[in-house]
Design a protein around this motif. Structure first.
Motif, PDB file in Angstrom:
ATOM      1  N   UNK A  13       0.728  -1.125   0.170  1.00 58.93           N
ATOM      2  CA  UNK A  13      -0.194  -0.062  -0.062  1.00 58.93           C
ATOM      3  C   UNK A  13       0.814   1.379   0.124  1.00 58.93           C
ATOM      4  N   UNK A  14       0.427   2.389  -1.026  1.00 61.91           N
ATOM      5  CA  UNK A  14       1.597   3.290  -1.172  1.00 61.91           C
ATOM      6  C   UNK A  14       0.819   4.429  -0.120  1.00 61.91           C
ATOM      7  N   UNK A  15       1.894   5.285   0.267  1.00 64.90           N
ATOM      8  CA  UNK A  15       1.467   6.638   1.205  1.00 64.90           C
ATOM      9  C   UNK A  15       0.890   7.537   0.197  1.00 64.90           C
ATOM     10  N   UNK A  16       0.077   8.259   0.377  1.00 62.97           N
ATOM     11  CA  UNK A  16      -0.650   9.284  -0.179  1.00 62.97           C
ATOM     12  C   UNK A  16      -0.656  10.521   0.405  1.00 62.97           C
ATOM     13  N   UNK A  17      -0.674  11.728  -0.021  1.00 61.85           N
ATOM     14  CA  UNK A  17      -0.834  13.078   0.507  1.00 61.85           C
ATOM     15  C   UNK A  17      -2.175  13.121   1.244  1.00 61.85           C
ATOM     16  N   UNK A  18      -3.244  12.403   0.852  1.00 61.37           N
ATOM     17  CA  UNK A  18      -4.490  12.401   1.578  1.00 61.37           C
ATOM     18  C   UNK A  18      -4.486  11.687   2.814  1.00 61.37           C
ATOM     19  N   UNK A  19      -3.879  10.855   2.842  1.00 59.45           N
ATOM     20  CA  UNK A  19      -3.285   9.781   4.214  1.00 59.45           C
ATOM     21  C   UNK A  19      -2.674  11.129   4.997  1.00 59.45           C
ATOM     22  N   UNK A  20      -1.695  11.635   4.621  1.00 59.01           N
ATOM     23  CA  UNK A  20      -0.955  12.638   5.450  1.00 59.01           C
ATOM     24  C   UNK A  20      -1.940  13.505   6.041  1.00 59.01           C
ATOM     25  N   UNK A  21      -2.601  14.375   5.097  1.00 58.61           N
ATOM     26  CA  UNK A  21      -3.743  15.258   5.556  1.00 58.61           C
ATOM     27  C   UNK A  21      -4.667  14.828   6.504  1.00 58.61           C
ATOM     28  N   UNK A  22      -5.047  13.494   6.439  1.00 61.36           N
ATOM     29  CA  UNK A  22      -5.956  12.879   7.518  1.00 61.36           C
ATOM     30  C   UNK A  22      -5.100  12.778   8.753  1.00 61.36           C
ATOM     31  N   UNK A  23      -4.011  12.484   8.694  1.00 62.81           N
ATOM     32  CA  UNK A  23      -3.353  12.243   9.881  1.00 62.81           C
ATOM     33  C   UNK A  23      -2.847  13.412  10.652  1.00 62.81           C
ATOM     34  N   UNK A  24      -2.547  14.864   9.914  1.00 59.02           N
ATOM     35  CA  UNK A  24      -2.621  16.103  10.255  1.00 59.02           C
ATOM     36  C   UNK A  24      -3.897  16.579  11.062  1.00 59.02           C
ATOM     37  N   UNK A  25      -5.197  16.091  10.408  1.00 58.91           N
ATOM     38  CA  UNK A  25      -6.398  16.513  10.802  1.00 58.91           C
ATOM     39  C   UNK A  25      -6.544  15.956  12.234  1.00 58.91           C
ATOM     40  N   UNK A  26      -6.092  14.542  12.472  1.00 57.95           N
ATOM     41  CA  UNK A  26      -6.343  13.976  13.367  1.00 57.95           C
ATOM     42  C   UNK A  26      -5.606  14.486  14.575  1.00 57.95           C
ATOM     43  N   UNK A  27      -4.611  15.259  14.381  1.00 59.50           N
ATOM     44  CA  UNK A  27      -3.785  15.649  15.604  1.00 59.50           C
ATOM     45  C   UNK A  27      -4.432  17.015  16.133  1.00 59.50           C
ATOM     46  N   UNK A  28      -5.343  17.555  15.485  1.00 55.38           N
ATOM     47  CA  UNK A  28      -5.919  18.868  15.591  1.00 55.38           C
ATOM     48  C   UNK A  28      -7.210  18.904  16.727  1.00 55.38           C
ATOM     49  N   UNK A  29      -7.333  17.750  17.522  1.00 57.37           N
ATOM     50  CA  UNK A  29      -8.543  17.604  18.487  1.00 57.37           C
ATOM     51  C   UNK A  29      -8.178  18.331  19.617  1.00 57.37           C
ATOM     52  N   UNK A  30      -9.420  19.181  19.724  1.00 60.00           N
ATOM     53  CA  UNK A  30      -9.328  20.213  20.785  1.00 60.00           C
ATOM     54  C   UNK A  30      -9.095  19.499  22.211  1.00 60.00           C
ATOM     55  N   UNK A  31      -8.589  20.007  23.200  1.00 69.45           N
ATOM     56  CA  UNK A  31      -8.350  19.156  24.484  1.00 69.45           C
ATOM     57  C   UNK A  31      -9.566  19.094  25.169  1.00 69.45           C
ATOM     58  N   UNK A  32     -10.158  18.361  25.581  1.00 70.95           N
ATOM     59  CA  UNK A  32     -11.395  17.746  26.425  1.00 70.95           C
ATOM     60  C   UNK A  32     -12.479  17.493  25.436  1.00 70.95           C
ATOM     61  N   UNK A  33     -12.488  17.305  24.213  1.00 72.35           N
ATOM     62  CA  UNK A  33     -13.412  17.031  23.236  1.00 72.35           C
ATOM     63  C   UNK A  33     -13.628  15.619  23.214  1.00 72.35           C
ATOM     64  N   UNK A  34     -15.025  15.452  23.515  1.00 73.95           N
ATOM     65  CA  UNK A  34     -15.473  13.911  23.462  1.00 73.95           C
ATOM     66  C   UNK A  34     -17.044  14.003  22.827  1.00 73.95           C
ATOM     67  N   UNK A  35     -17.317  12.886  22.223  1.00 72.40           N
ATOM     68  CA  UNK A  35     -18.568  12.812  21.532  1.00 72.40           C
ATOM     69  C   UNK A  35     -19.160  11.370  21.927  1.00 72.40           C
ATOM     70  N   UNK A  36     -20.266  11.015  21.974  1.00 73.53           N
ATOM     71  CA  UNK A  36     -20.980   9.934  22.020  1.00 73.53           C
ATOM     72  C   UNK A  36     -20.857   9.116  20.559  1.00 73.53           C
ATOM     73  N   UNK A  37     -20.191   7.929  20.726  1.00 73.95           N
ATOM     74  CA  UNK A  37     -19.553   7.148  19.302  1.00 73.95           C
ATOM     75  C   UNK A  37     -21.104   7.099  18.566  1.00 73.95           C
ATOM     76  N   UNK A  38     -22.025   6.560  19.001  1.00 79.68           N
ATOM     77  CA  UNK A  38     -23.343   6.302  18.321  1.00 79.68           C
ATOM     78  C   UNK A  38     -24.096   7.383  17.740  1.00 79.68           C
ATOM     79  N   UNK A  39     -24.144   8.375  18.563  1.00 83.48           N
ATOM     80  CA  UNK A  39     -24.738   9.740  17.880  1.00 83.48           C
ATOM     81  C   UNK A  39     -23.895  10.314  16.857  1.00 83.48           C
ATOM     82  N   UNK A  40     -22.502  10.143  16.976  1.00 76.22           N
ATOM     83  CA  UNK A  40     -21.544  10.597  16.048  1.00 76.22           C
ATOM     84  C   UNK A  40     -21.845   9.853  14.504  1.00 76.22           C
TER      85      UNK A  40
END
Length: 434
Positions: A13-40
């Motif tokens: 499997x090749x690495x793509x810039x889309x995967x890199x962008x998704x990993x960067x977005x995943x690092x931007x979680x605001x501290x204390x953020x939570x969500x009910x997984x089923x509502x989400x």
């Protein structure tokens, strides 16, 4: 997901810039953020078209969420799940391995999950001596939490769009039904109007709808259908009012004993009292002469002696004098523009045009009905034509018509001087123009 970490996929499997962008977005979680997984997850289902995932891919995401131990997604509890393909297939309702891999790749491409592969591509977790997970390899759910606000906004928009589509479809269905049944009723009742042309327009509007219309198609067709319905309703209302006027006329004629036949119309104004001259003077010309009483003798036949019927002036029990249609049109040429087809050929056309002009001048239906009752439908239509002809000199057409109605009931008004004044005025204008 550890801050600043970047993971590349295992194997071919090749690495793509889309995967890199998704990993960067995943690092931007605001501290204390939570969500009910089923509502989400429900919000993701609502926003599925906007997110670009298939329903089968959502089945796989549902299965992945079942491996997360808590109902609340939280960065503090870790966001990586590490089921084997065999376990994931069971919870995905027996999905085959090849199909499972394809939909997992779709979730990664859509930016909903991120792979965190181990050195050998296996999914597992390392635990410390206390049994807590210190490091895990598998699928990170961090993008879900990082994009929670975006997903919820997309879901709300999708719900709003769906509701707008439902309401627009409902309104179009009702409007389409209204037009079809109104046209059918008009044809059944024999109402005046070019109903064949209106039917063709209706069919053309309906034919514009594609098999699977979008909101733009529905809105455009609804606007045109609403305009057509308004036109149909206006035509039927005008026809209904005309029929009502004829009905009122027949009721009035039953109470008039000395009415003159239409064939005995005279060109000279008559039956005008001195008080009535004041109304005519408002048009800028003196009133006509006051006619004397006419004695009409009727033979009683072989049954008995003769009986004299006396036609009295207005105000003493007589009927208001009418004038030929040709004279009315000569005095008031502007009214012809409002007749059916832009012309007036008979009294019915004149009364139809008067209803249109009445509304345009701001005369209330009650004021016009009162005028019809006092003057007769033909005379009331004639007065409306006169008011239109001199509309620039009258501040309130409705108030003026009520005043003329009151004067008619008191025997103080006749139409003759008004018509003659307008005939002379139009004749002088034509001479100047010539």
């Amino acid at each position: 997901m550890e801050s600043g970490s970047v993971t590349t996929p295992f194997g071919r499997r090749a690495m793509t810039l889309g995967m890199l962008a998704s990993q960067q977005i995943a690092e931007t979680i605001e501290p204390g953020t939570t969500r009910n997984k089923w509502k989400l997850f429900r919000a993701i289902c609502e926003a599925r078209p906007a997110l670009g995932v298939t329903d089968r891919a959502l089945n796989v995401l549902d299965a992945l969420l079942t491996f997360y131990p808590d109902n609340e997604l939280s960065e503090d509890r870790g966001l990586i799940v590490f089921p084997s393909n065999a376990q994931l297939s069971i919870r995905a309702k027996g999905m085959t391995a090849a199909t499972l891999r394809r939909h997992l790749a779709g979730l990664v491409e859509a930016g909903l999950i991120v792979r965190k592969d181990s050195a050998n591509g296996k999914r597992y977790a390392r635990r410390d001596r206390a049994g807590a997970v210190s490091e895990a390899f598998g699928f990170s759910l961090a993008p879900l939490l990082a994009r929670a606000a975006e997903i919820e906004a997309l879901a709300a928009q999708a719900v709003a769009d769906r509701e707008l589509m439902r309401i627009t479809r409902e309104r179009l269905t009702i409007c389409r039904r209204d037009v079809a049944k109104l046209i059918s009723a008009a044809l059944d009742e024999g109402a005046a109007g070019d109903w064949e042309k209106i039917t063709c327009i209706f069919r053309e509007i309906v034919a514009r709808l594609p098999r699977a219309p979008g909101i733009e198609h529905l809105t455009s067709v609804l606007d045109d259908m609403s305009l057509l319905r308004e036109e149909v309703v206006n035509q039927l209302e005008m026809w209904t009012k005309t029929q009502k006027m004829h009905s009122n006329e027949s009721q009035i004629e039953r109470h008039i004993q000395n009415s003159k036949p239409e064939s005995t119309y005279e060109l000279e104004p008559s039956f005008e009292t001195k008080q009535g001259a004041k109304s005519a003077d408002r048009f800028g010309q003196p009133s006509g002469p006051i006619a004397s009483e006419n004695e009409i003798s009727n033979s009683a036949g072989d049954a008995g002696g003769g009986k004299k019927l006396t036609r009295r002036p207005i105000g003493e029990g007589g009927a208001m004098k009418s004038f030929p249609l040709g004279m009315v049109l000569q005095a008031c040429p502007d009214i012809s523009d409002y007749g059916p087809g832009g012309q007036i050929t008979n009294w019915r056309d004149l009364m139809t045009a008067a209803v249109v002009v009445r509304s345009m001048l701001g005369v209330s239906p009650s004021a016009y009905e009162a005028a019809c009752a006092a003057m007769g439908p033909e005379n009331a239509a004639t007065v409306i034509a006169c008011i239109l002809e001199r509309g620039g000199h009258i501040n309130s057409a409705g108030g003026y018509l009520r005043d003329l109605t009151r004067r008619t009931e008191a025997g103080e008004f006749a139409i003759g001087p008004m018509l003659m004044s307008l005939v002379r005025a139009n004749s002088s204008i034509r001479r100047k123009a010539g």
